[in-house]
Design a protein around this motif. Structure first.
Motif, mmCIF file in Angstrom:
data_model
loop_
_atom_site.group_PDB
_atom_site.id
_atom_site.type_symbol
_atom_site.label_atom_id
_atom_site.label_comp_id
_atom_site.label_asym_id
_atom_site.label_seq_id
_atom_site.Cartn_x
_atom_site.Cartn_y
_atom_site.Cartn_z
ATOM 1 N N VAL A 59 1.789 -0.201 -7.412
ATOM 2 C CA VAL A 59 0.431 -0.377 -7.919
ATOM 3 C C VAL A 59 -0.376 0.908 -7.750
ATOM 4 C CG1 VAL A 59 -1.754 -1.603 -7.599
ATOM 5 C CG2 VAL A 59 0.399 -2.878 -7.575
ATOM 6 N N VAL A 60 -0.294 1.537 -6.588
ATOM 7 C CA VAL A 60 -1.023 2.787 -6.355
ATOM 8 C C VAL A 60 -0.561 3.868 -7.335
ATOM 9 C CG1 VAL A 60 -1.248 4.727 -4.752
ATOM 10 C CG2 VAL A 60 -1.649 2.409 -3.952
ATOM 11 N N ASN A 61 0.736 3.963 -7.542
ATOM 12 C CA ASN A 61 1.254 4.966 -8.477
ATOM 13 C C ASN A 61 0.717 4.745 -9.890
ATOM 14 O OD1 ASN A 61 2.723 6.146 -6.427
ATOM 15 N ND2 ASN A 61 4.668 5.212 -7.003
ATOM 16 N N VAL A 62 0.674 3.489 -10.313
ATOM 17 C CA VAL A 62 0.174 3.183 -11.659
ATOM 18 C C VAL A 62 -1.325 3.454 -11.742
ATOM 19 C CG1 VAL A 62 -0.149 1.373 -13.388
ATOM 20 C CG2 VAL A 62 1.996 1.493 -12.130
ATOM 21 N N LEU A 63 -2.075 3.073 -10.701
ATOM 22 C CA LEU A 63 -3.518 3.304 -10.700
ATOM 23 C C LEU A 63 -3.841 4.797 -10.732
ATOM 24 C CD1 LEU A 63 -4.683 0.636 -8.087
ATOM 25 C CD2 LEU A 63 -5.116 0.603 -10.544
ATOM 26 N N GLU A 64 -3.060 5.598 -10.039
ATOM 27 C CA GLU A 64 -3.289 7.047 -10.045
ATOM 28 C C GLU A 64 -2.882 7.665 -11.379
ATOM 29 O OE1 GLU A 64 -1.225 8.325 -6.516
ATOM 30 O OE2 GLU A 64 -3.053 8.178 -5.294
ATOM 31 N N PHE A 65 -1.928 7.039 -12.044
ATOM 32 C CA PHE A 65 -1.506 7.497 -13.373
ATOM 33 C C PHE A 65 -2.559 7.145 -14.426
ATOM 34 C CE2 PHE A 65 1.295 6.763 -17.224
ATOM 35 C CZ PHE A 65 1.550 8.110 -17.460
ATOM 36 N N LEU A 71 -7.487 -1.333 -15.045
ATOM 37 C CA LEU A 71 -6.184 -1.988 -14.932
ATOM 38 C C LEU A 71 -6.299 -3.349 -14.241
ATOM 39 C CD1 LEU A 71 -3.129 -1.452 -15.508
ATOM 40 C CD2 LEU A 71 -2.948 -0.686 -13.151
ATOM 41 N N GLY A 72 -7.175 -3.454 -13.225
ATOM 42 C CA GLY A 72 -7.346 -4.732 -12.535
ATOM 43 C C GLY A 72 -7.893 -5.802 -13.457
ATOM 44 N N TYR A 73 -8.867 -5.434 -14.293
ATOM 45 C CA TYR A 73 -9.423 -6.378 -15.265
ATOM 46 C C TYR A 73 -8.323 -6.865 -16.214
ATOM 47 C CZ TYR A 73 -14.425 -5.432 -14.344
ATOM 48 O OH TYR A 73 -15.679 -5.358 -13.786
ATOM 49 N N GLN A 74 -7.587 -5.904 -16.782
ATOM 50 C CA GLN A 74 -6.590 -6.264 -17.784
ATOM 51 C C GLN A 74 -5.439 -7.059 -17.183
ATOM 52 O OE1 GLN A 74 -7.084 -5.517 -21.221
ATOM 53 N NE2 GLN A 74 -5.542 -7.132 -21.257
ATOM 54 N N PHE A 75 -5.023 -6.692 -15.965
ATOM 55 C CA PHE A 75 -3.949 -7.426 -15.297
ATOM 56 C C PHE A 75 -4.386 -8.870 -15.034
ATOM 57 C CE2 PHE A 75 -1.422 -8.777 -11.605
ATOM 58 C CZ PHE A 75 -0.141 -8.437 -12.025
ATOM 59 N N GLY A 76 -5.638 -9.056 -14.591
ATOM 60 C CA GLY A 76 -6.151 -10.409 -14.373
ATOM 61 C C GLY A 76 -6.176 -11.227 -15.649
ATOM 62 N N ASN A 146 -9.202 1.930 -1.067
ATOM 63 C CA ASN A 146 -10.310 1.357 -1.826
ATOM 64 C C ASN A 146 -9.887 1.017 -3.246
ATOM 65 O OD1 ASN A 146 -12.102 1.565 0.322
ATOM 66 N ND2 ASN A 146 -12.810 3.605 -0.274
ATOM 67 N N MET A 147 -9.088 1.898 -3.832
ATOM 68 C CA MET A 147 -8.636 1.713 -5.199
ATOM 69 C C MET A 147 -7.754 0.465 -5.328
ATOM 70 S SD MET A 147 -6.622 4.566 -7.505
ATOM 71 C CE MET A 147 -5.371 4.794 -6.232
#
Length: 360
Positions: A59-65, A71-76, A146-147
């Motif tokens: 998840v961290v790798n994808v968020l940093e990419f 991404l959190g909105y869309q994943f939800g 935090n991210m």
């Protein structure tokens, strides 16, 4: 009390990659850049589990990419009820919102969102307050923590509220969402699809009118709910036993090979590099047996074959039963129902669900 070993179904990892690909990169680019092993994304492994710490790394790798892309909105939004397996089906077919909240409070954390839900009534409002059950790896810096906390909370809130709206045909009233962070720059891309958000508040929570507790659900089915809850309880018992690693290890070895079937107890012991009697003893200590785990795995495969519209004879043959009557006896032991009755109820409930969805 033993600390529970958190884990995540691989199907959520696949959903994460699919969601990330909506922001302009291909799935292959995401997999390569974020160092996600392709072996975890195959159809054979999609229903297996990965450790929570590994999940957080991905998840961290994808968020940093994809920084600040929502991404959190869309994943939800992409976490449909059917994404959550038996629990989603149980929520879908329950009778009222009040009873759905009871099930959410009891079982929510065993799926992707490792959150404790505190649910209470205040000033004629039902409040669902989210508190994390997880601890992030110590090597993450504060920005990364935090991210990822924001991603987990955003996706959980949006998953819960959009699916509660769906199962009541969007009849929930007085909905408000509070978050502890400032309004992100991507919020305006989603605000027309979501209820009112209030930022910089004390708690992360969802609230709606108390009168909604008795709202009947659009897809309510007593028979389908009973089936779903049987499966939820089986999954929950397995989830509770994750600190007993032998169960997880054996389940990982119970791979069905067409034409050969499942490995035997001795084969699994050899794979785990322990004596057969040691394996039996460790499983007994975990209050289970190899036979019980094998039966659970067979039922899981049978469900997938049912979902793929195989008939009973085909399912019986594929699972290696000598006769359809032997498969039927096993199925009755699993569900208390004949395969034909179970399949009819499942398909009727699914048909009603999709017919209703087309009207929304």
């Amino acid at each position: 009390m033993k600390k529970q070993l958190l884990n995540i179904h691989n199907d959520y990892l696949k959903l994460l990659v699919e969601t990330a690909a909506k922001f302009g990169s291909t799935q292959s680019q995401i997999v390569r850049h974020c160092q996600i092993p392709l072996s975890l994304l195959t159809d054979l492994n999609v229903h297996e589990r990965i450790r929570f710490d590994l999940w957080t790394e991905f998840v961290v790798n994808v968020l940093e990419f994809l920084p600040q892309k929502g991404l959190g909105y869309q994943f939800g939004l992409n976490c449909k009820l059917t994404t959550h397996g038996a629990l989603g089906f149980a929520l879908l077919t329950n009778s009222t919102i009040g009873k759905v909240l009871v099930d959410l409070q009891n079982y929510y954390s065993m799926r992707v969102h490792k959150m404790d839900l505190s649910i209470f009534n205040k000033n004629n409002k039902i409040i669902i307050r989210l508190n994390p059950l997880y601890q992030l790896p110590s090597h993450f810096n504060e920005y990364q923590k935090n991210m990822i906390n924001k991603f987990f909370t955003e996706s959980a809130i949006i998953d819960i509220i959009t699916n509660l709206q769906l199962i009541t045909n969007y009849n929930l009233t007085g909905i408000n969402i509070n978050t502890t962070w400032e309004m992100p720059e991507y919020h305006h891309f989603y605000e027309k699809r979501l209820p009112l958000f209030n930022f910089n508040r004390e708690y992360n929570q969802i609230s709606f009118d108390l009168k909604c507790m008795d709202l009947p659900l659009t897809f309510s089915s007593t028979a389908a709910y009973a089936i779903a809850m049987e499966l939820v309880n089986k999954e929950y018992l397995f989830y509770q036993d994750q600190d007993n690693k032998i169960i997880l290890k054996v389940n990982q070895q119970l791979k069905f090979i067409p034409g050969l079937g499942f490995p035997g107890l001795r084969d699994v012991a050899n794979k785990l590099k322990i004596w057969e009697r040691t394996l039996k003893r460790e499983l007994a200590s975990a209050n289970t047996t190899y036979s019980a785990l094998l039966q659970s795995k067979k039922f899981e495969i049978a469900q997938k074959l049912i979902e793929s519209n195989r008939n009973i004879q085909e399912i019986s043959d594929l699972l290696g039963y000598s006769h359809i009557s032997a498969f039927s006896r096993a199925f009755i032991n699993w569900t208390g129902k004949k395969p034909s009755d179970y399949i009819r109820e499942q398909r009727l409930a699914i048909k009603e669900y999709y017919l209703k969805q087309t009207k929304i």
